[in-house]
Motif scaffolding. Structure first.
Motif: not given
Ligand code: ZN
Length: 250
Positions: A47-65
């Motif tokens: 999932c992180v690798e898929r999101i990395k490929e995206i040109d977008g506005l990506i934020l952190a959530g509590n689970h990511d931290l």
């Protein structure tokens, strides 16, 4: 400009892939991801690798931290805690590095983005008028705040320009195909629900389309291969409760 809005993917690759395909069909120009890419589910690295490929506005959530050791998991329930410990052990160093660079809030001309609330960026749930009010006050005269974290599509809104405390805050739960029309004299907080672990009683993956020209936010729900994700969770030894809740959308 058409934004695709998504949140709370929670390591559910099958759900994420379905949403990304649907966003392509919707001719989305840019993707907004409101945090919690990981946690609960079986595919944190994918999932992180898929999101990395995206040109977008990506934020952190509590689970990511939490998954990179930046958030105290003492307050997590036992299932969430177990899944976070598993996730932390699975995540590749380069993917932890990526999560560590995600912003907790993004403010642009047309909107403010945050996982939780403006009062506490990653942790506070906006589920009541009282919590919405605190963020409305911090929005000042800004019109739109997009949030995640609740896993529940809903909106809070109030008329702009009235004295704080006197403008009643209204609340609507949202479902598939609901269209919200934004206007200059209305201040809105909107959650489009969760991609990977919906909790609104509808097990389908949830996302939204924000069209700047028509000034609308539309809620979308699409089916994905829940059994596939559940099978991968069972193979990974993740908690049974987390596996069964996906099918109930709870
Ligand atoms: Zn979440």
């Amino acid at each position: 400009m058409r934004y695709g809005i998504m949140s709370d993917i929670h390591s559910n690759l099958a759900a994420l892939e379905s949403v990304l395909i649907a966003m392509e069909t919707e001719r989305v120009d840019k993707i907004i991801c409101l945090g919690d890419i990981v946690g609960y589910g079986p595919n944190p690295n994918e999932c992180v690798e898929r999101i990395k490929e995206i040109d977008g506005l990506i934020l952190a959530g509590n689970h990511d931290l939490a998954a990179i050791g930046w958030e105290d998991i003492e307050w997590f329930n036992s299932h969430a805690k177990e899944a976070i410990i598993w996730t932390e052990g699975q995540l590749a160093a380069k993917n932890k590095e990526y999560l560590s660079h995600l912003p907790e809030v993004i403010s642009q001309k047309d909107f403010i983005l945050v996982h939780g609330s403006l009062y506490h960026f990653t942790d506070e749930y906006i589920m009541t008028g009282a919590t919405a009010k605190k963020s409305f006050e911090l929005m000042k005269h800004r019109g739109l705040l997009l949030i995640g974290h609740t896993h529940y599509p809903a909106t809070f809104f109030r008329k702009q320009g009235q004295l704080t405390g006197t403008s009643p805050i209204q609340n609507l739960r949202l479902t598939d195909k609901d269209v919200l029309r934004l206007s200059n004299d209305i201040q809105s907080i909107i959650s489009v629900g969760s991609v990977g672990q919906p909790r609104d009683g509808d097990s389908r993956a949830s996302f939204g389309i924000f069209d700047l020209e028509t000034r609308t936010v539309t809620i979308k729900k699409i089916p994905y291969d829940i059994k596939k994700t559940q099978g991968q969770m069972a193979a990974a030894g993740l908690p049974k409760y987390l596996i069964s809740r996906l099918a109930m959308g709870q």
